[in-house]
Write an enzyme that holds these catalytic residues in place. Sequence first.
Site, PDB file in Angstrom:
ATOM      1  N   ASN A  46       0.835  -1.210   0.000  1.00 44.31           N
ATOM      2  CA  ASN A  46       0.000   0.000   0.000  1.00 44.31           C
ATOM      3  C   ASN A  46       0.864   1.252   0.000  1.00 44.31           C
ATOM      4  O   ASN A  46       0.382   2.344   0.302  1.00 44.31           O
ATOM      5  CB  ASN A  46      -0.897   0.015   1.233  1.00 44.31           C
ATOM      6  CG  ASN A  46      -1.814  -1.184   1.292  1.00 44.31           C
ATOM      7  OD1 ASN A  46      -2.461  -1.513   0.313  1.00 44.31           O
ATOM      8  ND2 ASN A  46      -1.855  -1.849   2.436  1.00 44.31           N
ATOM      9  N   HIS A 136     -14.022  -1.694   6.504  1.00 42.98           N
ATOM     10  CA  HIS A 136     -12.882  -2.484   6.978  1.00 42.98           C
ATOM     11  C   HIS A 136     -13.185  -3.188   8.301  1.00 42.98           C
ATOM     12  O   HIS A 136     -13.930  -2.664   9.138  1.00 42.98           O
ATOM     13  CB  HIS A 136     -11.722  -1.509   7.179  1.00 42.98           C
ATOM     14  CG  HIS A 136     -10.394  -2.150   7.356  1.00 42.98           C
ATOM     15  ND1 HIS A 136      -9.774  -2.231   8.573  1.00 42.98           N
ATOM     16  CD2 HIS A 136      -9.559  -2.719   6.463  1.00 42.98           C
ATOM     17  CE1 HIS A 136      -8.598  -2.829   8.423  1.00 42.98           C
ATOM     18  NE2 HIS A 136      -8.439  -3.127   7.151  1.00 42.98           N
ATOM     19  N   GLU A 177     -16.034   4.379   3.765  1.00 46.03           N
ATOM     20  CA  GLU A 177     -14.623   4.560   3.428  1.00 46.03           C
ATOM     21  C   GLU A 177     -14.539   5.609   2.334  1.00 46.03           C
ATOM     22  O   GLU A 177     -15.506   5.809   1.582  1.00 46.03           O
ATOM     23  CB  GLU A 177     -13.998   3.226   2.978  1.00 46.03           C
ATOM     24  CG  GLU A 177     -13.803   2.320   4.173  1.00 46.03           C
ATOM     25  CD  GLU A 177     -13.107   0.994   3.906  1.00 46.03           C
ATOM     26  OE1 GLU A 177     -12.432   0.850   2.871  1.00 46.03           O
ATOM     27  OE2 GLU A 177     -13.251   0.110   4.758  1.00 46.03           O
ATOM     28  N   SER A 181     -11.120  -0.395   0.371  1.00 47.10           N
ATOM     29  CA  SER A 181      -9.804  -1.033   0.441  1.00 47.10           C
ATOM     30  C   SER A 181      -9.637  -2.229  -0.488  1.00 47.10           C
ATOM     31  O   SER A 181      -8.523  -2.560  -0.866  1.00 47.10           O
ATOM     32  CB  SER A 181      -9.512  -1.464   1.874  1.00 47.10           C
ATOM     33  OG  SER A 181     -10.442  -2.429   2.308  1.00 47.10           O
ATOM     34  N   ASP A 218     -13.463   6.848   6.784  1.00 47.85           N
ATOM     35  CA  ASP A 218     -12.205   6.117   6.937  1.00 47.85           C
ATOM     36  C   ASP A 218     -11.489   6.272   5.596  1.00 47.85           C
ATOM     37  O   ASP A 218     -11.871   5.669   4.596  1.00 47.85           O
ATOM     38  CB  ASP A 218     -12.501   4.640   7.235  1.00 47.85           C
ATOM     39  CG  ASP A 218     -11.229   3.789   7.295  1.00 47.85           C
ATOM     40  OD1 ASP A 218     -10.190   4.216   6.753  1.00 47.85           O
ATOM     41  OD2 ASP A 218     -11.285   2.684   7.879  1.00 47.85           O
ATOM     42  N   HIS A 221      -7.177   4.638   2.421  1.00 47.40           N
ATOM     43  CA  HIS A 221      -6.610   4.490   1.067  1.00 47.40           C
ATOM     44  C   HIS A 221      -6.780   5.733   0.207  1.00 47.40           C
ATOM     45  O   HIS A 221      -6.364   5.742  -0.948  1.00 47.40           O
ATOM     46  CB  HIS A 221      -7.232   3.276   0.369  1.00 47.40           C
ATOM     47  CG  HIS A 221      -6.925   2.001   1.082  1.00 47.40           C
ATOM     48  ND1 HIS A 221      -5.753   1.311   0.891  1.00 47.40           N
ATOM     49  CD2 HIS A 221      -7.615   1.324   2.032  1.00 47.40           C
ATOM     50  CE1 HIS A 221      -5.748   0.254   1.676  1.00 47.40           C
ATOM     51  NE2 HIS A 221      -6.858   0.242   2.385  1.00 47.40           N
ATOM     52  N   LYS A 253       0.053   3.624   4.895  1.00 47.86           N
ATOM     53  CA  LYS A 253      -0.183   3.295   3.487  1.00 47.86           C
ATOM     54  C   LYS A 253       0.518   4.333   2.606  1.00 47.86           C
ATOM     55  O   LYS A 253       1.729   4.326   2.518  1.00 47.86           O
ATOM     56  CB  LYS A 253      -1.678   3.129   3.256  1.00 47.86           C
ATOM     57  CG  LYS A 253      -2.101   1.809   3.918  1.00 47.86           C
ATOM     58  CD  LYS A 253      -3.538   1.535   4.091  1.00 47.86           C
ATOM     59  CE  LYS A 253      -3.691   0.164   4.768  1.00 47.86           C
ATOM     60  NZ  LYS A 253      -4.956  -0.024   5.436  1.00 47.86           N
TER      61      LYS A 253
HETATM   62  C1  PLP Z   1      -5.469  -0.573   6.671  1.00 47.87           C
HETATM   63  C2  PLP Z   1      -6.783  -0.045   7.047  1.00 47.87           C
HETATM   64  C3  PLP Z   1      -7.060   0.340   8.359  1.00 47.87           C
HETATM   65  C4  PLP Z   1      -6.117   0.064   9.487  1.00 47.87           C
HETATM   66  O1  PLP Z   1      -4.991   0.881   9.442  1.00 47.87           O
HETATM   67  P1  PLP Z   1      -3.629   0.321  10.105  1.00 47.87           P
HETATM   68  O2  PLP Z   1      -2.825   1.547  10.363  1.00 47.87           O
HETATM   69  O3  PLP Z   1      -3.034  -0.593   9.093  1.00 47.87           O
HETATM   70  O4  PLP Z   1      -4.007  -0.393  11.358  1.00 47.87           O
HETATM   71  C5  PLP Z   1      -8.281   0.921   8.622  1.00 47.87           C
HETATM   72  N1  PLP Z   1      -9.186   1.097   7.659  1.00 47.87           N
HETATM   73  C6  PLP Z   1      -8.957   0.728   6.382  1.00 47.87           C
HETATM   74  C7  PLP Z   1      -9.991   0.964   5.349  1.00 47.87           C
HETATM   75  C8  PLP Z   1      -7.756   0.129   6.045  1.00 47.87           C
HETATM   76  O5  PLP Z   1      -7.534  -0.283   4.800  1.00 47.87           O
END
Ligand code: PLP
Length: 405
Positions: A46, A136, A177, A181, A218, A221, A253
């Site tokens: 990522n 997620h 989101e 993801s 969220d 990405h 990411k």
């Molecule tokens: C990766 C991810 C998370 C978690 O983030 P980390 O820092 O890896 O724990 C939360 N939400 C989504 C949509 C993700 O892809």
Amino acid sequence: MTYPFVQQALAAREEASLLRQRKVVNSTSQGIIDIDGHQCINFGSNDYLGLSQNQEVLQSYVEGLALYGAGSTASSLVCGYMRPHQELEAVVCELLNKESALLTSSGFAANQIICQTFAQEKRHSEQSILCDKLMHASFIEGALNSSAELLRYRHNDIAHFEKQLEACNSSTLIATEGVFSMDGDLGKLREIINSLMSVRPSLKDSDQGMRNVQLLVDDAHGFGVVGEEGAGVSGLLDINEQEIDIVMATFGKAIGTGGAFIAGSTCFIEFLVNFAKHFVYSTAPPPAQAYATIKSIKIMQQGQLREKLGQNIALFKHLCHQNGLADTHSDTAIQPIVVGNPDKCVNASDALLDLGIYAPAIRTPTVAAGSDRLRVTLSATHQNKDIESLVDALCIVRERQGWAE
Ligand SMILES: *Cc1c(COP(=O)(O)O)cnc(C)c1O
């Protein structure tokens, strides 16, 4: 020996071709990884901008270590909240046009914090969380473990969203989101915001400046990848940042470091500082990581890396189209190639590995049954020939395995 149920659970996974195992990465640089002894072009990370390997970011990390030490040594409320943490929060607030931000050690923790602090200890037992079905696991788990009633709507289905909204309690947290993801498509923010304004205007009690419905995005990405200045979906042209109450994203990411943030109103962040157990009782993230993250965000904002990523996405989609590989309907760095069956998917990923390409197999339950896929992720570090090799390899494997279009 261990408990029988442990062995049974593992045996059942193995039987269904769903057992998960880790692969060791021996080295990674310039988009090439050595994974389990295979040297290959990496389409699994990522690190969308290649910032995890950026020389200036690495240099900042070293400076941060020299200035602040290897760890934060305590929780933020004791003596772990250091200058770089505060500065990083300010950088995030400025980029997202938010009043306050809170750093967390991971995005997973951030989502737990949001859900569980929002609906803790059956405060009023009149709280609802309404979210997209494809949220997620870190959010879904947080919501299930909270005392709120959890409702979900079909992925990006606004009619269903509106219907579910009608069933929500008076204090509702809506979540989507920014960039999904596993599919790489954008959440339908504009439509969600419009519905919130029209369907239940009474829920937005503007008299007291308090909203009973809050919208959380969220943007794990999207942050660093899409929108003006890489601010994520709140930087998209049809969105006014103030229409999104809370934004969370990870730095692990596109930003290439680690840790995460929650950004919102000063009042909400202060509430978390006081009541979020995952925050109060956890050691603050390493200050050097925050120091390097500031540098990484600055480089991301300059735009060249995001531009290069955009060119790579366009090239990949063009080559897929030319070669009759199904259109992924994604315009972001996440480009899923749905294979549809866990066995075939793992075989495809293994066959690609033999051709020098790493594209991880993502199976149920991470994605819906029947949508097992290769999750191809593109990065600014990929060169044109890397992407050409990827598409060639995908065509070879498709031919051998006879995937349906
Ligand atoms: C990766 C991810 C998370 C978690 O983030 P980390 O820092 O890896 O724990 C939360 N939400 C989504 C949509 C993700 O892809």
